[in-house]
Motif scaffolding. Structure first.
Motif, PDB file in Angstrom:
ATOM      1  N   ILE A   1       9.253  -6.326  45.299  1.00 10.38           N
ATOM      2  CA  ILE A   1       8.149  -6.552  44.367  1.00 10.38           C
ATOM      3  C   ILE A   1       7.288  -5.304  44.281  1.00 10.38           C
ATOM      4  N   VAL A   2       6.935  -4.910  43.066  1.00 12.40           N
ATOM      5  CA  VAL A   2       5.936  -3.860  42.853  1.00 12.40           C
ATOM      6  C   VAL A   2       4.794  -4.480  42.064  1.00 12.40           C
ATOM      7  N   ARG A   3       3.620  -4.496  42.657  1.00 15.44           N
ATOM      8  CA  ARG A   3       2.442  -5.043  41.997  1.00 15.44           C
ATOM      9  C   ARG A   3       1.945  -4.038  40.949  1.00 15.44           C
ATOM     10  N   PRO A   4       1.060  -4.447  40.044  1.00 18.68           N
ATOM     11  CA  PRO A   4       0.657  -3.572  38.933  1.00 18.68           C
ATOM     12  C   PRO A   4      -0.089  -2.304  39.348  1.00 18.68           C
ATOM     13  N   ASP A   5      -0.562  -2.221  40.611  1.00 23.84           N
ATOM     14  CA  ASP A   5      -1.209  -0.979  41.037  1.00 23.84           C
ATOM     15  C   ASP A   5      -0.188   0.122  41.329  1.00 23.84           C
ATOM     16  N   CYS A   6       1.093  -0.235  41.375  1.00 23.05           N
ATOM     17  CA  CYS A   6       2.186   0.734  41.533  1.00 23.05           C
ATOM     18  C   CYS A   6       1.981   1.639  42.746  1.00 23.05           C
ATOM     19  N   ARG A   7       1.680   1.045  43.884  1.00 19.37           N
ATOM     20  CA  ARG A   7       1.434   1.814  45.099  1.00 19.37           C
ATOM     21  C   ARG A   7       2.586   1.767  46.096  1.00 19.37           C
ATOM     22  N   GLU A   8       3.405   0.710  46.031  1.00 18.04           N
ATOM     23  CA  GLU A   8       4.476   0.575  47.010  1.00 18.04           C
ATOM     24  C   GLU A   8       5.462  -0.490  46.558  1.00 18.04           C
ATOM     25  N   VAL A   9       6.632  -0.460  47.202  1.00 20.05           N
ATOM     26  CA  VAL A   9       7.603  -1.542  47.043  1.00 20.05           C
ATOM     27  C   VAL A   9       7.363  -2.533  48.170  1.00 20.05           C
ATOM     28  N   VAL A  10       6.948  -3.736  47.816  1.00 21.29           N
ATOM     29  CA  VAL A  10       6.758  -4.783  48.809  1.00 21.29           C
ATOM     30  C   VAL A  10       8.107  -5.442  49.059  1.00 21.29           C
ATOM     31  N   GLN A  11       8.544  -5.424  50.323  1.00 24.21           N
ATOM     32  CA  GLN A  11       9.836  -5.982  50.684  1.00 24.21           C
ATOM     33  C   GLN A  11       9.634  -7.350  51.340  1.00 24.21           C
ATOM     34  N   CYS A  12      10.071  -8.393  50.660  1.00 24.21           N
ATOM     35  CA  CYS A  12       9.920  -9.757  51.164  1.00 24.21           C
ATOM     36  C   CYS A  12      11.277 -10.305  51.584  1.00 24.21           C
TER      37      CYS A  12
END
Length: 378
Positions: free
Chosen positions: A357-368
């Motif tokens: 997941i990449v949230r709209p702030d485009c700061r990182e790839v969240v790995q769930c």
């Protein structure tokens, strides 16, 4: 196979960045079509965030009928981005008419409606216009929703991009889904072209869904406006994402618990074992059979990638937080073409338990991981 490419950026960018990435991956798709989902719009549409945008393809007579339909229901036209190609279309592309994205002010009486009621009515308008157009062929509607434009056409993606001048600034967007291939499991039909969309949720898929019929029947039994059509077996992935986030109230990280639930052994020591077991039982008819790689975007601008347990369709996510841009791609070469300057050691290829997941702030790839504690709300 087809190829998928998605781009999420803090600043609006040209859809041609996604088209060019598809072109780099051309050996992996047959060039028979392209579909685009654009949200987080820039240009003139950025100031019209609350206005639903009707996007599709229309003949002159179709535009007149749409105008009459919308006016009779209290919609007031605000801004339109229209393009009628004058030159010869690319080989294999029909000459159709006007490609349009038309923003409307909603009827004043809608102000008293709840958000859910307005959403259902917007979906119904789209369905009504689609049904009207299917009678005569002069109206094709792909979306009717705020801050959203969808474009679909048969032909080579790069040739279509140039033919429709998709690099126009009025089409710049922060979130872009692009797929390079027309539907090949059924008859060629633009309504079968990915991405698919409902109420702020858009997805596209590389693969095939052999569990299509039971999933479709279950969704149609939910009584949700818009769970219909299904010209493609992949459209149900969009509706499952909508069902997960809008109806069950779960975060998109829970999407895989619906489409690919863990087995009993995997859930044995999970902190949410009882809830996950109940979800698996109650939503068992939404379990998919692959191979599939799904890329999607939510109404808050979050972008995600998930795959089924077979993991037979490639997918990679990477980007650069300094420039505020991330991409989701079927192949590394597409990611390299769009964002060459990035830390490649941080590229992530989701495995069978993962969601990226990449949230709209485009700061990182969240790995769930499905092993993680479940997020109960978005």
């Amino acid at each position: 196979m087809c190829r998928l490419f998605a781009l999420t950026s803090r600043d609006p960018v040209s859809p041609m960045l996604a088209i060019d990435a598809l072109n780099v991956m051309k050996e992996g798709h047959d060039g028979s079509g392209v579909g685009l989902y654009l949200s987080g719009l820039g240009g003139p549409f950025e100031k019209l965030k609350e206005c639903p945008i009707l996007s599709g393809i229309f003949t002159e007579a179709g535009l007149n009928r749409v105008s009459e339909y919308m006016s009779a229901r209290g919609f007031e036209a605000d801004y339109s981005a229209m393009y009628t190609p004058e030159g010869m279309p690319p080989v294999g592309t029909p000459r159709r008419g006007t490609y349009a994205a038309m923003a409307y002010k909603m009827p004043p009486e809608w102000n008293a409606l709840s958000k859910d009621e307005r959403g259902q009515r917007l979906v119904q308008v789209r369905l009504d216009l689609r049904a009207e157009g299917e009678k005569t062929g002069d109206i094709m509607v792909f979306s009717f929703w705020p801050d959203t434009i969808m474009i679909k056409e048969v032909g080579d993606p790069l040739a279509i991009g140039e033919y429709l001048q998709l690099g126009r600034e009025e089409l710049y967007a922060r979130h872009i889904l692009a797929q390079g291939r027309q539907n090949t499991n059924y008859a060629i039909n633009l309504y079968a072209c990915h991405p698919f969309f409902i109420e702020g949720v858009g997805t596209m898929t590389n693969g095939e869904n052999t569990a299509f019929i039971p999933i479709k029947e279950y969704l149609q039994s939910r009584g949700v406006t818009g769970y219909q059509g299904y010209q493609s077996d992949s459209e149900v992935f969009t509706h499952i994402a909508h069902f997960t986030t809008k109806k069950l109230g779960l975060d998109i990280s829970a999407y895989k618990h619906i489409i690919t639930p863990m087995n009993d052994d995997e859930m044995a020591d999970h902190p949410d074992r009882e809830l996950l077991s109940n979800l698996k039982k109650s939503c068992r008819k939404l379990i998919i059979d692959g191979p599939n790689c799904v890329i999607g975007c939510l109404d808050d601008g979050s972008m995600f990638m998930a795959q089924d347990r077979k993991k037979l369709r490639p997918g990679v996510v990477g980007g650069n937080p300094e420039i505020g841009m991330y991409a989701f791609s079927s192949e590394i070469c597409g990611l390299n073409a769009a964002i060459p300057e990035r830390d490649r050691s941080k590229d992530f290829q989701p495995m069978h338990l993962d969601t990226a997941i990449v949230r709209p702030d485009c700061r990182e790839v969240v790995q769930c991981s499905q092993k993680d504690q479940l997020a109960l709300q978005r």
